[in-house]
Design an enzyme around this catalytic site. Structure first.
Site, short mmCIF file in Angstrom:
data_model
loop_
_atom_site.label_atom_id
_atom_site.label_comp_id
_atom_site.label_asym_id
_atom_site.label_seq_id
_atom_site.Cartn_x
_atom_site.Cartn_y
_atom_site.Cartn_z
N ARG A 91 0.77 -1.31 0.22
CA ARG A 91 -0.11 0.05 -0.09
C ARG A 91 0.90 1.43 -0.08
NH1 ARG A 91 -2.43 0.37 6.33
NH2 ARG A 91 -0.75 -0.85 7.25
N ASP A 118 -6.52 -3.80 0.40
CA ASP A 118 -7.12 -3.00 -0.38
C ASP A 118 -6.05 -1.66 -0.74
OD1 ASP A 118 -6.94 -1.69 1.96
OD2 ASP A 118 -9.11 -1.37 2.30
N ARG A 170 5.46 10.08 3.66
CA ARG A 170 6.59 9.64 4.35
C ARG A 170 7.85 10.14 3.80
NH1 ARG A 170 5.68 3.74 6.73
NH2 ARG A 170 6.17 2.76 4.76
N ASP A 248 10.57 -7.66 8.17
CA ASP A 248 10.38 -6.56 7.06
C ASP A 248 9.98 -5.10 7.59
OD1 ASP A 248 7.69 -8.28 8.11
OD2 ASP A 248 6.83 -6.76 7.10
N ASN A 249 10.07 -5.10 8.98
CA ASN A 249 10.01 -3.95 9.66
C ASN A 249 11.25 -3.23 10.27
OD1 ASN A 249 7.11 -3.50 8.96
ND2 ASN A 249 6.48 -4.34 10.71
N ASP A 258 7.82 1.79 9.85
CA ASP A 258 6.48 1.31 10.00
C ASP A 258 5.86 1.29 11.24
OD1 ASP A 258 6.91 0.87 7.44
OD2 ASP A 258 6.48 -1.18 7.31
P1 AMP Z 1 2.67 -3.84 7.83
O1 AMP Z 1 2.16 -4.78 9.26
O2 AMP Z 1 1.76 -2.64 7.93
O3 AMP Z 1 4.16 -3.50 8.17
O4 AMP Z 1 2.50 -4.58 6.71
C1 AMP Z 1 2.96 -5.86 6.50
C2 AMP Z 1 2.65 -6.31 5.05
O5 AMP Z 1 1.09 -6.10 4.53
C3 AMP Z 1 3.20 -5.10 3.91
O6 AMP Z 1 3.77 -5.91 2.81
C4 AMP Z 1 1.92 -4.28 3.53
O7 AMP Z 1 2.49 -3.58 2.56
C5 AMP Z 1 0.86 -5.05 3.71
N1 AMP Z 1 -0.39 -4.49 3.92
C6 AMP Z 1 -0.47 -4.11 5.15
N2 AMP Z 1 -1.88 -3.56 5.00
C7 AMP Z 1 -2.21 -3.55 3.66
C8 AMP Z 1 -3.32 -3.11 3.06
N3 AMP Z 1 -4.35 -2.52 3.34
N4 AMP Z 1 -3.46 -3.35 1.51
C9 AMP Z 1 -2.36 -3.97 1.07
N5 AMP Z 1 -1.29 -4.49 1.61
C10 AMP Z 1 -0.93 -4.18 2.79
MG MG Z 2 5.63 -3.04 7.34
#
Ligand code: AMP
Ligand code: MG
Length: 472
Positions: A91, A118, A170, A248-249, A258
């Site tokens: 996203r 989404d 960001r 990944d974070n 993140d």
């Molecule tokens: P995060 O937990 O925010 O670090 O996200 C973990 C993974 O999920 C990353 O690859 C994000 O890009 C993906 N992700 C989180 N929320 C969404 C979303 N609403 N739509 C698409 N990808 C998402």
């Molecule tokens: Mg992330």
């Protein structure tokens, strides 16, 4: 600043499998909620640009031009200990580099890495990321930054509830994660090629001093370990709990990255878990250094095709020992101990932490009042520790006044408490963005008195333990 200044020419140095060009999907009726004037100033973006329709259109992906190609990056990662190969910017869209910062939209629509998502970010979590990344900057902690926050009328569904979507613009000197290397590692037959290419890119961009070193990949690993250690020690010293320390974070520059279900600790509690989805407490406050070390051990394994695994592992074996030294020295600074030594003072510091925990003391207020010399001495809770502290202070050579002045520069009066963020979110959801902008000011100057915001220095009863989930 305009879109033509955003440089993506560095992509030529990377294999196309590391990224995908992608256009963003505009939100309905977008509007600026907040702009970070201090960062804009560093980036030499002037006031008229920030107020311009072009700037809003840039954030809302309404600018299409042949010399402007946003892209999403691919990466993998270990999430809660399990490997997930196909993550990536699901996203987020990278707009390109301006001065030392790579600008990135979060919440700009789906990408090839969105999986079932989404591609959106809700207003609630966007406000949290916008404010907290700047608060970390204000506290002097390495972090990604935020330049602007945009709201909209676009509806999105989270946990069966309709919310509105937002975008955070960001900014970071690097968006490369440990997981970016994990993605290189899983490229069949071409691991080494991908790993070397990414490592050389990271060295060029983030660690140029290593460029001509004979063992540059091992040195790169050591540097990432050191940067991560510095960041975690700072987190622990201010009471920051990240909540989702998946690989990944984890930034290869040791930046806080993140912002999701994070929280600033209020009542001191080493077992604090801020992420509602973290049932096992994997990412609890006290686990953060150990998880960082675990994540670094994954990185050592990933880099092993191009660097000596044994050397990297033994460097990482020293992580906890070095971390403790660094953390205690930061704690000693908070206590104003100039002629500090680890061996002499470790018991005093450990005893304080134990006392704060036993007595459920508000962590930030305690250090603020200690620095302001306004600690309520009738408070029996900590008198025994305070006696020891006073005895120890007699060994100091600086005057009390100088010590307190120094302590006030590093012990914040204000932190962004979850209750404050919730108040700003509730108001913003009703169209009032005053608090978002007020808290941005506080975030940048957490050591100032801000008399009008005095009521935010105490936890709000009932809300202090409020936790967030990953759904954002
Ligand atoms: P995060 O937990 O925010 O670090 O996200 C973990 C993974 O999920 C990353 O690859 C994000 O890009 C993906 N992700 C989180 N929320 C969404 C979303 N609403 N739509 C698409 N990808 C998402
Ligand atoms: Mg992330």
């Amino acid at each position: 600043m305009n879109h033509a200044q955003l440089d993506t020419s560095f992509l030529k140095l990377l294999d196309p499998s590391f990224y995908s060009f992608q256009e963003g999907k505009p939100l309905l009726n977008p509007y600026i909620i907040s702009v970070n004037h201090s960062l804009a100033h560093n980036l030499q973006i002037d006031q008229s640009t920030l107020l311009s329709e072009d700037f809003l259109q840039l954030i809302n992906s309404e600018i299409k031009s042949h010399n402007f190609q946003p892209y999403a990056s691919s990466y993998s990662g270990h999430q809660f200990g399990y490997f997930v190969p196909n993550l990536g910017d699901g996203r987020a869209l990278n707009l390109g580099k301006l001065k030392n910062y790579h600008l990135q939209l979060k919440g700009s629509g789906t990408t090839p890495y969105s999986r079932d998502g989404d591609g959106r970010a809700v207003l609630r979590s966007s406000i949290r990321e916008y404010l907290m990344s700047e608060a970390m900057y204000g506290l002097g902690i390495p972090t990604t930054r935020a330049l602007a926050l945009v709201g909209s009328h676009t509806k999105v569904l989270r946990s069966y509830t309709q919310e509105t979507a937002a975008i955070v613009l960001r900014a970071s000197s690097s968006w490369i994660r440990f997981g970016s290397f994990e993605f290189a590692y899983i490229q069949k037959n071409k691991k080494e090629y991908y790993l070397k290419q990414l490592a050389d890119f990271v060295i060029m961009q983030s660690y140029p001093e290593l460029q001509n070193k004979p063992n540059r990949y091992e040195e790169l690993y050591f540097a990432i370990v050191d940067k991560t250690l510095e960041m975690i020690a700072l987190w622990q010293s201010v009471g920051f709990c990240h909540g989702v320390m998946n690989t990944d974070n984890m930034s290869i520059e040791g930046l806080t990255i993140d912002y999701g279900p994070y929280a600033m600790m209020e009542e001191f509690n080493t077992g604090f878990v801020c992420n509602l989805s973290d049932h096992e407490g994997r990412y609890s406050f006290e686990n953060q250094p150990y998880i960082a070390q675990w994540n670094l051990s994954i990185l050592a394994k990933i880099l092993s095709p191009i660097a000596d695994h044994g050397l990297m592992e033994s460097y990482n074996d020293n992580f906890i020992g070095k971390f403790k030294k660094q953390y205690f020295s930061l704690m000693a600074e908070k206590l104003g101990l100039k002629n500090y030594s680890f061996d002499k003072d470790k018991n005093l510091i450990a005893k304080l932490l134990k006392t704060l925990q036993q007595q459920s003391v508000d962590y930030t207020s305690f250090f603020y009042h200690l620095s302001a010399d306004t600690l309520d001495l009738k408070d029996q809770k900590i008198t025994s520790w305070l006696k020891e502290y006073s005895r120890r202070l007699k060994e100091e050579t600086v005057s009390k006044e100088d010590r307190l002045t120094q302590m006030r520069k590093i012990n914040p009066k204000y932190i962004l408490r979850n209750s404050m963020l919730q108040e700003a979110i509730d108001a913003a959801q009703n169209g009032d963005f005053t608090l978002v902008n007020d808290f941005l000011k506080i975030a940048h100057n957490p050591y100032d008195e801000w008399k009008e915001y005095e009521h935010y220095t105490q936890p709000k009863s009932g809300l202090e333990a409020m936790r967030c989930s990953c759904s954002s």
